[in-house]
Design a protein around this motif. Structure first.
Motif: not given
Length: 293
Positions: A137, A197-198, A202-203, A206, A215-216, A258, A272, A274
């Motif tokens: 995070d 990852g949060t 990272i979102r 993504y 998801k990855y 990251y 990743v 949400d």
């Protein structure tokens, strides 16, 4: 029941109001309101150890607005927490006392360990029992790492490495080495490791790297995206990629954090979900209220 979470980070401040809905034994949290304001307290704190007069006033104004939203939604319980920047600000407690006196809002300065614990509440749902995970995070002022094995948390730690801190070049000497050594000391060698990852960056990465739902992000794809970002100037990242102005600068150091951690841990991909600190707070409040009853 209506619950609210306030997450006071080093780069942005967030309010989320949610209503738990239970059907057929499954509880979901319906998001009623979400506000993100780019106050960036870390700019002042990581350079001067103080929250400056202007941000001091702006923060109080913002908390008045958040308190008004909490009242309008008739929230049953809220939890407001401040993380890395407020932890390090010499006048952080004075600011929170001023908020309490001004609008009656209670704010807690939480440790890095508690921050990680709250986020981990909503991470566990994404884990497979036979895999090893490293949750990363990345915030504006700190990075929280948690290792999972067999679906259970094994160990966690918080390190003063964050996106705003790196922009201000105020990270402590040796902190990177300490964090990377921690990874080597704790990750298991017998089971492949997947990163989780949060954090807002990272979102966004993504979204930039995935045109379809999934998801990855693969490590190679993440490295390629970092090179694209580095080859664009700040204005190009805002205009061409439609990044928020307070995202367009920090997304590069976030990517580097990251990638560096994933390489050290031997992770080839990063999940990743949400979710973030605000969701962990809502989960905590829900459990607190339902267990008490």
């Amino acid at each position: 029941m209506i619950l609210a979470a306030i997450d006071i980070g080093s780069n942005a401040v967030r309010l989320q109001v949610s209503r738990p809905i239970t059907y057929d034994g499954i509880t979901i949290f319906k998001k009623l309101q979400y506000i993100r304001f780019p106050l960036r307290l870390g700019t002042d704190v990581f350079e001067n150890r103080q929250i400056g007069d202007q941000k001091f006033r702006e923060f109080i104004t913002l908390m008045h607005a958040f308190k008004a939203m909490i009242d309008l939604y008739q929230v049953d319980e809220y939890y407001a927490c401040a993380t890395s920047a407020m932890r390090e600000a010499e006048n952080g407690n004075a600011l929170l006392q001023a908020v309490k006196a001004s609008c009656g809002l209670d704010i807690n300065i939480i440790s890095g360990d508690l921050e990680a614990e709250l986020i981990n509440r909503v991470i566990a749902f994404n884990l497979q029992q036979d895999e090893q995970y490293l949750h990363i995070d990345v915030g504006g002022g700190s990075t929280e790492l948690t290792l999972y094995h067999g679906g259970q948390k094994v160990v966690s730690n918080s390190f003063p490495i964050g996106t705003v801190r790196l922009l201000k070049k105020s990270e402590h000497a040796g902190t990177w080495d300490e964090m990377l050594q921690w990874i080597m000391n704790h990750k298991g060698k017998e089971v492949p490791l997947t990163a989780i990852g949060t954090g807002g960056n990272i979102r966004k990465l993504y979204e930039l790297t995935n045109k379809e739902k999934g998801k990855y992000i693969g490590l190679k794809k993440l490295e390629e995206e970092l090179e694209i970002l580095k080859n664009m100037n700040y204005d190009q990242r805002v205009v061409n990629l439609q990044l928020n102005e307070d995202r367009a600068d920090v997304i590069i150091p976030a990517s580097e954090i990251y990638i560096t951690i994933m390489k050290k841990a031997g992770a080839k991909k990063i999940m990743v979900p949400d979710v973030g600190l605000k969701d962990g707070i809502i989960s905590f409040l829900y459990d607190k209220n339902t267990l008490e009853k």
